[in-house]
Structure formats: C-alpha cells, structure tokens
Design an enzyme around this catalytic site. Structure first.
Site, PDB file in Angstrom:
ATOM      1  N   CYS A 105       0.803  -1.218   0.000  1.00  0.00           N
ATOM      2  CA  CYS A 105       0.000   0.000   0.000  1.00  0.00           C
ATOM      3  C   CYS A 105       0.841   1.275   0.000  1.00  0.00           C
ATOM      4  O   CYS A 105       0.349   2.348  -0.358  1.00  0.00           O
ATOM      5  CB  CYS A 105      -0.939   0.002   1.197  1.00  0.00           C
ATOM      6  SG  CYS A 105      -2.021  -1.445   1.281  1.00  0.00           S
ATOM      7  N   HIS A 134      -3.527   6.890   2.691  1.00  0.00           N
ATOM      8  CA  HIS A 134      -3.979   5.610   2.176  1.00  0.00           C
ATOM      9  C   HIS A 134      -5.322   5.231   2.783  1.00  0.00           C
ATOM     10  O   HIS A 134      -5.513   5.286   3.996  1.00  0.00           O
ATOM     11  CB  HIS A 134      -2.923   4.546   2.498  1.00  0.00           C
ATOM     12  CG  HIS A 134      -3.408   3.150   2.295  1.00  0.00           C
ATOM     13  ND1 HIS A 134      -3.953   2.717   1.104  1.00  0.00           N
ATOM     14  CD2 HIS A 134      -3.437   2.079   3.139  1.00  0.00           C
ATOM     15  CE1 HIS A 134      -4.288   1.447   1.221  1.00  0.00           C
ATOM     16  NE2 HIS A 134      -3.989   1.031   2.435  1.00  0.00           N
ATOM     17  N   ASN A 179     -10.288  -0.412  -0.157  1.00  0.00           N
ATOM     18  CA  ASN A 179      -8.831  -0.323  -0.053  1.00  0.00           C
ATOM     19  C   ASN A 179      -8.233  -0.854  -1.347  1.00  0.00           C
ATOM     20  O   ASN A 179      -8.300  -2.051  -1.631  1.00  0.00           O
ATOM     21  CB  ASN A 179      -8.365  -1.152   1.149  1.00  0.00           C
ATOM     22  CG  ASN A 179      -6.853  -1.146   1.331  1.00  0.00           C
ATOM     23  OD1 ASN A 179      -6.099  -0.735   0.458  1.00  0.00           O
ATOM     24  ND2 ASN A 179      -6.403  -1.631   2.468  1.00  0.00           N
TER      25      ASN A 179
END
Length: 340
Positions: free
Chosen positions: A119, A260, A290
C-alpha cells in the site's frame, strides 16, 4: 532522456493525474450474506459501502495502462522518460508489468520497473522519481499505482473480503523548481520487517511454494486487522508529523490530508490525535474500498474531480502497508485537472 542541466537541484513537480476503475460495482449486500454479516456491519468497521471488481481476463497491466493514459493526457505531454509501477498484484511473477504498460502507452524504450511496497508503493515510487529527477537521470516520470486485489482476496474472510477493491491511478512528475506549486517536499520513508507476517499472501513465493488444492485454489491475503490498525496509527502519525515539520509547516496549517484509504476509522483517529478537523481529511473509501498501491493517487484524482482539492492548498500525503512499510511527503497543490 536526462533532465537539462541548470543551477541548483531540480525538484519533482506534479503535473498530471489520471485514474481508472473497473466498471463492475460490488455493493456490500453482495458480500454480506455469504459472510454472515450485514451491510451496516461492513460499513461500520471499514467505511466501505461498495468496491470495484475487474471482469475475468482483466488484470493489473490493463488497469495501469488505462490510468497511465489518462495521466499523460492530463499533463498534455505525451513522452516520459521512465515508468514506475507500484503493485502487489502483478499479472505474473515474471516478467514485470511496467515494460508492458510502457509499450501499451507508446513509451517503448523508456525505463520501466515494478515496485513492491504494497500500500506504500505509490509514495515510494514518487520518492524514487524525485531522486532520479534530482540526479538529472530523468526529466519526466510516470508513477502508477495499480492493483487487482480481487485476485488475492478471500471472499470467505470477513477481515479482508469486504475491504479490498480493484483500481489504478497515476501521476506524472517533471523536473522543476523547488518550492513551486506541485513540487514535492522531503520524503519520510520507513519499514519494520518484524511485522512482515501481519499482512501477507503466505503462499506462492520461493519460501512457501504454491500448490493448488481443492480447499485453497489460489493464494490469498491474510491480515491481523487489530495489530495492523494499531501500527498504522503509530507509523502514519509519525511519518505525517515529520513530513509536515520538514516542510516548515504545522499540522494546523495543512489544508488537506491525503492518506492511504485502508479504513475510515484510521483517518478519524489520526484527525483526533493530530488535532486537525476531520473535514480536512480526504476520503473516497466508501465507494472504492482499499485499493492498496492505487489508493493514494485514486484519492487525489477523485478529490480534484470533486472539487475537494484547490490550487494553493497545502497537502500532506501518506501511506502504510505490508512489509511493514510507510511513507509521507507534502506539496502545495498546483493548478491541475483530473484525468480520470
């Protein structure tokens, strides 16, 4: 191509953005029943109401190329010197995806490489692009975050199945003057390999080689959600604070935080810890989930499109992911159109 010589060290300046989401929308209701939970249960714990999924036969290279094309169009300049692709879900173990993406974009001959920082990959990619621009190795770099998370998500796992989505987004950075709108400030990067097992796809690498079974037909992501949440708060908060300090700002002077999109509760908790109003924290997790390495650039592109980012605003960017890895930086937002 190398950046032209000039006095001083050139800065990496954001000059283009673009994103691409697969057209298939998967609402919580489609996942809740098989998991034995409800739409409200998923939303309360993650902030997600829906996510996108690729169709059969579509993979990361295709997503990355679509987003890259939009970023190139946004910046109004067809040629770049390098393509950096951040992904944890490549089409194949080898070869890397980036050269194929470059070829699809008509950039054959450009340097092209994949980055694996989960990520945090896009923020790491920006830092590498900035370093190459400062060294005058490249004058213009396309940085892409692209993920096909549906390839590794376990639909039977309530800890991961409802959270992740597919998507891609990209940014073009060019050589410019330090301090001009769009110029990235110092980067804060870090890792903690002691937490490597907290987010992982445990099979398919050289350590635990993949073998198909009827019970486990593919490698799937595993996550210790509670511990990941705790460490994300710790490391995102620390990285954001240091990046803002290096920019010469205070948290109260930051107009927008773009972090994020792992869980909506993380942004709310960080807002409380840093004493910054929640309305300054950009969010799109509700409709995309996500998207790992694609998360930060997707968030930025959507914010421009929705009018949540305006020229002259001070922006702090940060990400945290498997590895464990994290990174943060800052910029004053330029006059930039969304390319998604």
């Amino acid at each position: 191509m190398t950046a032209p010589a000039s006095d001083g060290v050139p800065a990496a300046v954001l000059c283009g953005l673009g994103s691409w989401l697969p057209p298939t929308v998967v609402p919580n209701d489609e996942l809740a029943g098989p998991l034995g939970v409800s739409d409200a249960w998923i939303h309360q714990r993650s902030g997600v109401r829906s996510r996108r999924r690729v169709d059969d036969g579509t993979a990361t290279v295709a997503l990355a190329a679509e987003a890259g094309a939009r970023a190139l169009k946004s910046q109004g300049h067809g040629q770049v010197d390098a393509v950096l692709l951040a992904t944890a879900t490549p089409d194949r173990v080898t070869p890397p995806c980036a050269p194929e993406v470059a070829a699809r974009l008509g950039l054959s001959g450009a340097a092209a490489v994949d980055l694996s920082a989960a990520c945090s990959g896009f923020v790491y990619g920006l830092s590498l692009a900035a370093g190459c621009i400062a060294a005058r190795t490249f004058a213009r770099v396309l940085v892409i975050g692209a993920e096909t998370m549906s390839a590794v998500v376990d639909p039977r796992d309530p800890a991961t199945g409802p959270i992740f989505g597919d998507g891609a987004a990209a940014a073009v950075v060019r050589a410019g003057r330090p301090g001009e709108p769009g110029a990235f400030g110092p980067f804060v990067l870090g890792s903690d390999g002691g937490g490597a097992d907290l987010i992982q796809v445990p099979r398919g690498g050289s350590r635990t080689r993949y073998r198909y079974t009827a019970e486990e037909p593919r490698a799937r992501v595993r996550m210790d959600g509670r511990e990941v949440f705790r460490r994300a708060l710790e490391h995102l908060g620390g990285a954001l604070t240091r990046a803002v300090e290096k920019a010469g700002w205070t948290p109260a002077e930051v107009d927008r935080f773009a972090i994020h999109q792992a869980n909506a509760r993380i942004s709310r908790s960080l807002a409380t810890r840093m004493k910054v109003p929640e309305e300054r924290w950009l969010s799109n997790i509700e409709h995309v989930g996500n998207t790992s390495a694609a998360s930060v650039p997707l968030l930025l592109d959507h914010a421009v499109r929705d009018g949540a980012l305006a020229p002259g605003q001070r922006v702090a960017v940060a990400a945290f992911g498997a590895g464990l890895t994290w990174g943060a930086t800052t910029l004053v937002w330029p006059d930039l159109a969304a390319g998604g």
